[in-house]
Motif scaffolding. Sequence first.
Motif, PDB file in Angstrom:
ATOM      1  N   UNK A 224       1.013  -1.191  -0.010  1.00  0.00           N
ATOM      2  CA  UNK A 224       0.094  -0.102   0.096  1.00  0.00           C
ATOM      3  C   UNK A 224       0.892   1.285  -0.120  1.00  0.00           C
ATOM      4  N   UNK A 225       1.913   1.159   0.904  1.00  0.00           N
ATOM      5  CA  UNK A 225       2.719   2.387   0.912  1.00  0.00           C
ATOM      6  C   UNK A 225       3.366   2.525  -0.470  1.00  0.00           C
ATOM      7  N   UNK A 226       3.756   1.631  -1.260  1.00  0.00           N
ATOM      8  CA  UNK A 226       4.522   1.751  -2.428  1.00  0.00           C
ATOM      9  C   UNK A 226       3.538   2.268  -3.415  1.00  0.00           C
ATOM     10  N   UNK A 227       2.281   1.526  -3.406  1.00  0.00           N
ATOM     11  CA  UNK A 227       1.255   2.183  -4.255  1.00  0.00           C
ATOM     12  C   UNK A 227       1.093   3.549  -4.398  1.00  0.00           C
ATOM     13  N   UNK A 228       0.940   4.263  -3.040  1.00  0.00           N
ATOM     14  CA  UNK A 228       0.719   5.613  -2.656  1.00  0.00           C
ATOM     15  C   UNK A 228       2.031   6.473  -3.319  1.00  0.00           C
ATOM     16  N   UNK A 229       3.180   5.883  -2.879  1.00  0.00           N
ATOM     17  CA  UNK A 229       4.484   6.567  -3.575  1.00  0.00           C
ATOM     18  C   UNK A 229       4.425   6.518  -4.876  1.00  0.00           C
ATOM     19  N   UNK A 230       3.998   5.548  -5.713  1.00  0.00           N
ATOM     20  CA  UNK A 230       4.261   5.569  -7.239  1.00  0.00           C
ATOM     21  C   UNK A 230       3.158   6.270  -7.585  1.00  0.00           C
ATOM     22  N   UNK A 231       1.920   6.385  -7.091  1.00  0.00           N
ATOM     23  CA  UNK A 231       0.657   7.048  -7.902  1.00  0.00           C
ATOM     24  C   UNK A 231       0.727   8.455  -7.315  1.00  0.00           C
ATOM     25  N   UNK A 232       1.091   8.792  -6.385  1.00  0.00           N
ATOM     26  CA  UNK A 232       0.602  10.023  -5.614  1.00  0.00           C
ATOM     27  C   UNK A 232       2.130  10.919  -5.102  1.00  0.00           C
ATOM     28  N   UNK A 279      -4.220  10.789   3.299  1.00  0.00           N
ATOM     29  CA  UNK A 279      -2.783  10.670   3.273  1.00  0.00           C
ATOM     30  C   UNK A 279      -2.254  11.794   2.195  1.00  0.00           C
ATOM     31  N   UNK A 280      -3.193  12.412   1.625  1.00  0.00           N
ATOM     32  CA  UNK A 280      -2.792  13.499   0.860  1.00  0.00           C
ATOM     33  C   UNK A 280      -2.678  14.926   1.216  1.00  0.00           C
ATOM     34  N   UNK A 281      -3.451  14.902   2.653  1.00  0.00           N
ATOM     35  CA  UNK A 281      -3.536  16.124   3.293  1.00  0.00           C
ATOM     36  C   UNK A 281      -4.382  17.050   2.702  1.00  0.00           C
ATOM     37  N   UNK A 282      -5.762  16.213   2.524  1.00  0.00           N
ATOM     38  CA  UNK A 282      -6.974  17.072   2.012  1.00  0.00           C
ATOM     39  C   UNK A 282      -8.113  16.766   2.896  1.00  0.00           C
TER      40      UNK A 282
END
Length: 531
Positions: A224-232, A279-282
């Motif tokens: 999940x962490x890697x997914x967030x890093x790759x995409x966001x 996780x995006x600060x929204x």
Amino acid sequence: MPTAPLDQVPFENPFVEELRGELSGNKGSRQVPGYCYSRVAPSPVPDPKILAWSEELGGFLGLARPEERSAAVAMLAGNLLTSGMKPFAARYGGHQFGNWAGQLGDGRAISLGQVPAVDGSRWEIQLKGAGPTPYSRRADGRAVLRSSVREFLCSEAMHYLGVPTTRALSLVTTGADVVRDMFYNGNAAPEPGAIVARVAPTFIRFGNFQIMAAHNELDNLRALANYVLRHHYPELGEPSPAVYVHWFEEVARRTAVMVAHWMSVGFVHGVMNTDNMSILGLTIDYGPYGWLEPYDPDWTPNTTDFGSRRYAFGQQPHVAMWNLMALAQALSPLVEDARALRPGLDVYAETLAATQHELFLRKLGLTSLDRAGDQSLIEDLPAALAEPEIDMTIFFRQLAHLAPELLAATGNEEALFSKLLEKAAYSIAPNEDQTLRAWLHRYTERLRQEPASAEAIREAMLQANPKFVLRNYLAQNAIEAAEAGDLAPLETLFNVLKTPFDEHPEHEELAGKRPDWARDKPGCATLSCSS
């Protein structure tokens, strides 16, 4: 830009395709260990009708406003899926009011997938109120019109205020009633149901990581962490322990910017559980929120929080730090030494202080001429506003209009201060305004040091201090009218909130103080998490 109906737009599904999910489609409430999500379809509704549509967001996504009774409306109600969709409900946990709650998850929200925007970015569309999922616990997965109007309006209002936020694309009624006990006091009643189409690059929360760490699902946590890093967060580089540390610092920075904006406009989220932290600060999950009217740092609109006031206005910066500490704990298995995450908390504190300082300088029409003096001026303002019953939004807006007169005043400052307080105060007991008047004298002296012209200062302040915010009583008026079949108040309020810094002289009634009748009325002064 050309637009197309939603039913003709190709959907992408990276979250489903790249992460481990439960594929049974079973909507029954249960624990779902070992997975990031559950594939589940929305439950159809009998008579969907579109009540509101965000033209600007729709245009950004390349989407045309749906026609009545169209396939696009059916999609926004959860009645129709296209072949490219892979709808899902995400699994997450969280701390609720400071206590670990275990598995939570999307109990009434179902994501349809991502669509491309006109700038090439990808945005997830999620239906809130679309029916039961494995994470609904004992609930029905539905939402009422009352809460859906509030979420639709506030998501867009916050965007136009410049606050980092998720967005809202549409508001659709379902044609079916939903039974809710608004204040959990045994008075359940049927209310009209509705569905909001929410939009964000992702709806991943702190709690998505917490549930993985709590169950020692380290492969899912890393994936999940890697997914967030790759995409966001692709700018941070390929995932590694060092990159995880930098990523946490960036999440902390964004969270600080978001909270600083909340504090600058007087917004109270009302339920800052870790599962409600993006996780995006929204800003995410608009439930029992509110805006300060009489300035009170201990105020919360959430009836569930009346005992501890954990999520009161003045506590929000501290709670965000607490939530970041919980996220750091969840991410600690990914780094070689958990202490490496500690500087991220410093980033939060430093960014919060710097961003708040900058935002309040703008609100006051000041530039960075006197850092120490300005900091003292800003820090002393909350106490000055709290003693009398000052409406924060009106105070700053009227201060902007008054700035040229203050700059030109020659001994009549007290009369000008009285003019300001008359407009901004709900009531002032004898001597309760002395601290604020003393502050205004200090402010006037400082304002006169600015090199810009009086008119330039006024215009800059007007662009930093909104005239219109989504006061709870305004939302309640729009809700009651919509429930009676009159959409005009909703449409008028929505249009004004798109340009909150403009004057709109024809809509002065939407900029007024909270009326006496709204002081204790449910939905105006007090709300709950009920939806």
